[in-house]
Design an enzyme around this catalytic site. Structure first.
Site, PDB file in Angstrom:
ATOM      1  CG  ASP A 104      -2.227   0.600   1.049  1.00  0.00           C
ATOM      2  OD1 ASP A 104      -2.274   1.673   0.448  1.00  0.00           O
ATOM      3  OD2 ASP A 104      -3.218   0.011   1.507  1.00  0.00           O
ATOM      4  CG  ASP A 206      -4.607   5.993   0.674  1.00  0.00           C
ATOM      5  OD1 ASP A 206      -5.407   5.108   0.988  1.00  0.00           O
ATOM      6  OD2 ASP A 206      -4.620   7.140   1.167  1.00  0.00           O
ATOM      7  CD  GLU A 268      -8.923   4.599  -1.668  1.00  0.00           C
ATOM      8  OE1 GLU A 268      -9.796   4.284  -0.864  1.00  0.00           O
ATOM      9  OE2 GLU A 268      -8.062   5.479  -1.423  1.00  0.00           O
ATOM     10  CG  HIS A 330      -9.000  -0.922   4.550  1.00  0.00           C
ATOM     11  ND1 HIS A 330      -8.825  -0.980   3.184  1.00  0.00           N
ATOM     12  CD2 HIS A 330      -8.498   0.277   4.930  1.00  0.00           C
ATOM     13  CE1 HIS A 330      -8.246   0.124   2.761  1.00  0.00           C
ATOM     14  NE2 HIS A 330      -8.027   0.910   3.808  1.00  0.00           N
ATOM     15  CG  ASP A 331     -11.356   2.484   3.460  1.00  0.00           C
ATOM     16  OD1 ASP A 331     -10.859   2.492   4.596  1.00  0.00           O
ATOM     17  OD2 ASP A 331     -10.728   2.809   2.432  1.00  0.00           O
TER      18      ASP A 331
HETATM   19  C1  NOJ Z   1      -8.137   5.519   1.826  1.00  0.00           C
HETATM   20  C2  NOJ Z   1      -7.822   4.374   2.727  1.00  0.00           C
HETATM   21  O1  NOJ Z   1      -8.321   3.188   2.168  1.00  0.00           O
HETATM   22  C3  NOJ Z   1      -8.427   4.696   4.067  1.00  0.00           C
HETATM   23  O2  NOJ Z   1      -8.404   3.596   4.933  1.00  0.00           O
HETATM   24  C4  NOJ Z   1      -7.681   5.875   4.636  1.00  0.00           C
HETATM   25  O3  NOJ Z   1      -8.289   6.261   5.850  1.00  0.00           O
HETATM   26  C5  NOJ Z   1      -7.699   7.058   3.674  1.00  0.00           C
HETATM   27  N1  NOJ Z   1      -7.456   6.682   2.312  1.00  0.00           N
HETATM   28  C6  NOJ Z   1      -6.646   8.049   4.039  1.00  0.00           C
HETATM   29  O4  NOJ Z   1      -5.375   7.547   3.748  1.00  0.00           O
END
Ligand code: NOJ
Length: 543
Positions: A104, A206, A268, A330-331
């Protein structure tokens, strides 16, 4: 020599599995997962499950204000996760098993404890001042403009010592780097080079579209469609995301990757198709190998809607763009919680049979659900900062420890460990890897069979895609049926999104042979003139 199967690269034919490292396997008794823990579970990943690549969420030194997405050193390992020697061993063991490792990369922002930021905030004259985004207060005082943080509140924090604000679109401990400064670009490329030299196979990048912001720092307009609920959605983020210049930066990252063999970058990107396609770049200026396609996460779980969405994405793909699909991360709330446990197998059959690269989230192979977190254990910043909407924006529920077996601490940590960083699901004694391996028709055994079938089936790996028009309207509303095919293999994937039996009438296809049912109890020839799908059943049928 790059590794190709029938001219396709590993990131095209392979299945990516995301590990949230805090939650996969603890090896040292602190109740937090670590790198030696992941190494211990590699046989599970490569043999028991049969995935091809592993993306690991951040493992760098970090004060953990956003659980590692606040990086304090891009070329180190957080002691919680182990040492660089542990990392090297993990990579070596993965490669020995033919697994690829995707790290990541979090280039948009650092931790406020990164030495670059410490220097930058030390004085306005510091050589690194311009590595971050500093602005004077607005003429009447207060924040320089109306930009907001994704996690609640303004995107600006005032620094008393130097009398200016710095920008952060996440927590205030995540100051944003200034990519209009070539020194910053060079520093981030150096960090990437460090891992590429070690042999890392790729990066998940990210918030890739946020790396450049409006040089005039204009106010963002209100979004007329805002429903008054999620504060960040109040504005249209036209000056903080997807700026045209970001594509030049991504292209530079791609050039670096392409100077090594067989590496990849997945961005992402939560975007509609037209904007998403831009992140593949152009033949002259390539960008991401895969910009994440999150539509299966965001779409309402209705057969007709999902079919339309898949057809639209397929139609929108630009020449040479390789598709990809994601069901969880994970989000996002756990798949089985979002769409219902009864539909989880159908959804995974869809993920693993659509055209393109699938990304699975750890634990979805067991059908894990969101875990309710007692208030004193809530840790995720958006939930802590916005308690009134914590149940929607909090991400702890989908990050709980992996459930390996029925022992105390579920095999995630040794039984004598008294406190895990997040609580285990209360059902872990029944729902775990060991128990599901013992049960022939479990979710896990279904997942394993599906992965093995996919790996052995060219029509799924690189065949074309065509969705079918179903009759009557009720079946069309409830089922999604598509064909995958190569010159010498044709398959039908028939998915019942409803809790009622559905009868498909596909007489033009003649007869077929059921290769796999989500229920693992059905095989053999079927007359497709009357193909009965049971409630929540999906089938792969060889034509
Ligand atoms: C996206 C990530 O997937 C998330 O978990 C994170 O909080 C934010 N970007 C900030 O880096």
């Amino acid at each position: 020599m790059s590794e190709k199967t029938n001219n396709y690269l590993w990131w095209q034919t392979g299945v990516i599995y995301q590990i949230y490292p805090r939650s996969y396997q603890d090896s040292n008794g602190d109740g937090i997962g670590d790198l030696p823990g992941i190494t211990k579970r590699l046989d599970y990943l490569s043999d028991t499950l049969g995935v091809d690549a592993v993306w690991i969420s951040p493992i760098y030194p970090s004060p953990m204000h956003d659980f590692g997405y606040d990086v304090a050193d891009y070329t180190g390992i957080h002691p919680l996760f182990g040492t660089m020697a542990d990392f090297d061993r993990l990579l070596e063991e993965m490669h020995r098993r033919g697994l690829k490792l995707i790290l990541d990369l979090v280039p948009n922002h650092t931790s406020d404890e990164h030495p670059w930021f410490l220097e930058s905030r030390s004085s306005r004259e510091d050589p690194k001042r311009n590595w971050y985004i500093w602005r004077d207060p607005a003429p009447g005082g207060g924040e320089p403009n109306n930009w907001l943080s994704v996690f609640g509140g303004p995107a600006w924090t005032f620094d008393e010592k130097t009398g200016q604000y710095y920008l952060h679109q996440f927590v205030k401990q995540q100051p944003e780097l200034n990519y209009r400064n070539p020194e910053v670009v060079a520093a981030m490329l150096d960090a990437m080079r460090f891992w590429l030299e070690k042999g890392v196979d790729g990066f998940r990048v990210d918030v890739i579209g946020l790396m450049l912001k409006d040089p005039e720092f204009r106010d963002e307009p209100l979004d007329p469609a805002w429903n008054g609920f999620y504060p960040f959605a109040k504005l249209n983020h036209i000056y903080t995301s997807n700026l045209p210049e970001v594509h030049d930066l991504i292209h530079q990252m791609r050039l670096l990757l392409d100077s090594y063999e067989d590496r990849m970058m997945v961005g992402e990107t939560y975007l509609p198709n037209d904007m998403l396609m831009k992140y593949y770049g152009t033949p002259e200026k390539l960008e991401c190998h895969l910009p994440f396609n999150f539509q299966l996460i965001l779409a309402p779980w209705k057969a007709a809607t999902v079919r339309q969405m898949v057809d639209d994405y397929e139609a929108a793909l630009i020449p040479d763009a390789w598709p990809n699909w994601v069901l969880g991360n994970h989000d996002q709330h756990r798949l089985a919680t979002r769409i219902g446990a009864d539909q989880a197998r159908v959804a995974n059959m869809l993920l693993l049979t659509l055209r393109g690269t699938p990304t699975c989230y750890y634990g979805d192979e067991l059908g894990l659900e969101n875990v309710s977190i007692p208030p004193e254990k809530v840790q995720d910043p958006p939930a802590v900062n916005q308690p009134e909407i914590a149940h929607i924006v909090g991400r702890d529920p989908e990050r709980t420890p992996m459930q390996w077996d029925a022992s105390p601490n579920a095999g995630f940590a040794s039984p004598d460990v008294s406190d895990l960083w997040l609580p285990l699901a209360s059902n872990y004694e029944e729902v775990n890897v060991a128990s599901q391996l013992d049960e022939p028709r479990s979710m896990l055994n279904f997942y394993r069979k599906l992965l093995a079938y996919r790996k052995a089936t060219p029509a799924l790996l690189w065949g074309d895609y065509r969705s079918l028009d179903l009759q009557p309207a009720e079946v069309r509303e409830n089922c999604f049926v598509f064909e995958r095919g190569t010159a010498d293999q044709r398959l039908l994937v028939a998915l019942n999104f409803s809790g009622q039996e559905q009868t498909l009438s596909l007489s033009e296809l003649g007869k077929g042979r059921v290769a796999l049912s989500t229920m693992l109890d059905r095989q053999g020839e079927e007359d497709l003139a009357t193909l009965v799908l049971r409630a929540n059943e999906g089938c792969i049928i060889e034509l």
